[in-house]
Design a protein around this motif. Sequence first.
Motif, short mmCIF file in Angstrom:
data_model
loop_
_atom_site.label_atom_id
_atom_site.label_comp_id
_atom_site.label_asym_id
_atom_site.label_seq_id
_atom_site.Cartn_x
_atom_site.Cartn_y
_atom_site.Cartn_z
N THR A 83 0.84 -1.21 0.00
CA THR A 83 0.00 0.00 0.00
C THR A 83 0.87 1.25 0.00
OG1 THR A 83 -0.15 -0.07 2.42
CG2 THR A 83 -1.92 -1.12 1.17
N SER B 115 1.15 5.72 0.44
CA SER B 115 0.95 6.62 1.58
C SER B 115 -0.53 6.87 1.87
CB SER B 115 1.67 7.95 1.34
OG SER B 115 1.20 8.55 0.14
N ARG B 116 -1.39 6.58 0.91
CA ARG B 116 -2.85 6.69 1.13
C ARG B 116 -3.45 5.33 1.48
NH1 ARG B 116 -6.12 9.54 -3.43
NH2 ARG B 116 -5.10 8.02 -4.79
N GLN B 117 -2.56 4.37 1.74
CA GLN B 117 -2.94 2.99 2.04
C GLN B 117 -3.69 2.33 0.87
OE1 GLN B 117 -3.63 3.89 6.77
NE2 GLN B 117 -4.76 2.19 5.89
N GLN B 118 -3.40 2.80 -0.32
CA GLN B 118 -4.02 2.21 -1.50
C GLN B 118 -3.10 1.18 -2.13
OE1 GLN B 118 -5.07 5.53 -4.14
NE2 GLN B 118 -7.19 5.26 -3.51
N ASP C 258 -8.21 1.39 2.22
CA ASP C 258 -7.39 2.60 2.17
C ASP C 258 -7.59 3.43 3.43
OD1 ASP C 258 -9.84 3.84 1.87
OD2 ASP C 258 -9.58 4.25 -0.27
N LYS C 259 -7.07 4.65 3.44
CA LYS C 259 -7.16 5.49 4.64
C LYS C 259 -8.60 5.85 5.00
CE LYS C 259 -2.73 7.76 5.36
NZ LYS C 259 -1.99 9.05 5.39
N GLN C 260 -9.48 5.79 4.01
CA GLN C 260 -10.89 6.08 4.25
C GLN C 260 -11.67 4.82 4.61
OE1 GLN C 260 -11.99 8.01 0.56
NE2 GLN C 260 -11.57 10.04 1.41
#
Length: 508
Positions: A310, A312-315, A344-346
Motif C-alpha cells: 500500500t 501513503s494513502r494505504q491504496q 485505504d485510509k478512508q
Amino acid sequence: MEDGLVSEDDILLWSEKELHDAAKRNDTEKIKELIKKGVDVKAKNKVDRKALHWAAGAGCEQALRLLLVHDTEVDETDSFGMNALLLASWFGHLKILQVLVSCGAKLNCKNKDGLSMLHCAAQRGHINLLEFIMEDLEDICLDRVDKSGKAALHLAAEHGQPKVVEFLIGMGCTHGLKDKEENTALHLAARSGHTDVLQKIIETGINIDERNLDGLTALHLAASGGHYECVKLLLESGCNVNAQTSNNMSALHYVAQHGFEREASLLLEAGINIDAVNNQHNTALHLAVFSNHTEVVRLLVDADCDLDITDSRQQTALHIAAEHGWQDTAEMMLISEVNLSLTDKQGKTCLEVAARGNHVILVDMIIKADRFYKWEKDHMGGEQNTWVGRPLSFKQDHQAETQHLRSVLWRLASKHLCRGEWKILAQHWDFSDAHIRAIEQQWTDMKSFKEHGHRMLLIWLHGVVVAGENPIKGLYEGLVEISRTDLAECIRQKANAETSSPKMCSAM
C-alpha cells in the motif's frame, strides 16, 4: 525609394538593412557602394546585431575583412551577449575566428549565459576550431564553466558530440567535474541518450554511480528518458541497478511512470528490486497503474511483484485502477489473486472505491474475482497454479457459447423478478452484503433493480461456468429456494425444449 524604417517593429533604415543583407551573402561590392553613400556601418537592428556580426556568423571572410576596415569595435556584443568571435565559434568558421584573433579580439569573452568560444565550439561539435583554440591560443582554461556550471565536456556530452568528448578527454579535461545541479558529463550524456558519448566517458573510469543534487545516477536519467541503449550499457558496465534517488525513486520507478516497456524488461532481467518503494511508498506497480501503462503492468505482474503493498494513502495498485475504472490493468491483478480485503485510509476496499466511482463493469469484475477466490479455496485446497494454462477472465462475457443463457437471464431480470427478489437470490448464492451494496450503488431510475438483478445473474453465471457446473440446474434450484417455482419450471421447460440447440447444449 525613401530611406525609411524597414518596418514598424524594426529600427533599421532600408539602406542599413541592405548593408546587413550584403554582409550575410559576402557581397563586398554592395557593401562598398553603401559605405560610399554614407550608410552607418555600425548600425544595429533590434537585437543589437550589426553587419560585422552577420558576416562573422555567416562565414563571409571578404565581407568581414572589408567591414573591419570601417568598424574596429570587434568585441561589441548583440543583446544575447554574442560578439563576432563567439558567432564564428558557434557556427564553426575557423578562418573567421583566425582573422578576428589576428585583429585583437578578446579571447576570454563570454555571452550572457557564460559561454566562451571553447563552449560554443564544443557544444556545436566543431573539432577543427577546438584544435585551433587549444593548440594555437594561450591561456585557454579547458575546465572553465558557464553560468550553469557546465564546462566544455558537459556541453559536448549533453549535445552528443563524441569526437569533441574524445578530444577534450585527450587534452586532459576533468572527467568528473560537476555543474550547479551536480551533474557530471556522464549524467548529461545518459539523460540525452547519447550512447556513444556515454561509452567514451565510462572508459575514463569515472564513478558510474555518481549522484547529482537530487540523488540521481546516470541510470536513473537514462531510464527516465527511455534511452534503451544507454540503460543497457550502464547495466553492462556494472552500475548499481538498485540505486535510489533522494526521493527513493529507483530506475524501475521511472520506466514504470513513463511506460517504457523495453527498459523495464532490461531492469527486471538485471535483478532490480521490483517491490522497492519511493518516499510516497509507491512501488513501480503503483506508478504504472496510475498512468495506465498496461504493458508495464503486465511485465511487473508476470515478474511476481507484490500486489498488496500500500502507498501513503494505504491504496494498493488495484485501488488506483478501481478509482480510475481501468479494466485491463485491474484484470491482470485480479487474475493474479490480489488481496481484495485491504482498505485505504478512508476504510474503503477496492470494490467500494470502484462502486463510488460508478465503474460498473469493474465492480462486477471485482465481485467475480472475489467469488472465484472463495470457490478456488473451497474446492482446490492448497493446490498452487490451479489455473496455469487455462483461460481465466473477469471481464464481461461475450462468448457465443453463453449467448442464449445470457438472453434468458436478461429476460428473467427485466421481465419476471420482482423488486428485492434478486437480492434474496444473491444471498442464496452466497453473495456478500458488500457485493450487494456495490451492485446497488449504481442508480439509474426507480427500475434500477432490474439492472441490478441482471448484473448479479451474470456474475453468478461467470462462477458457474468457471466451476464447470450446470447453470440451468443451479438457476432452477435458486428460483425454487426463493419461492418462484413458477419461474423455475418455466426455465426448465424452456431448457428442455431447446436441448437440440448446439448453443444450448454447449452452454449447459
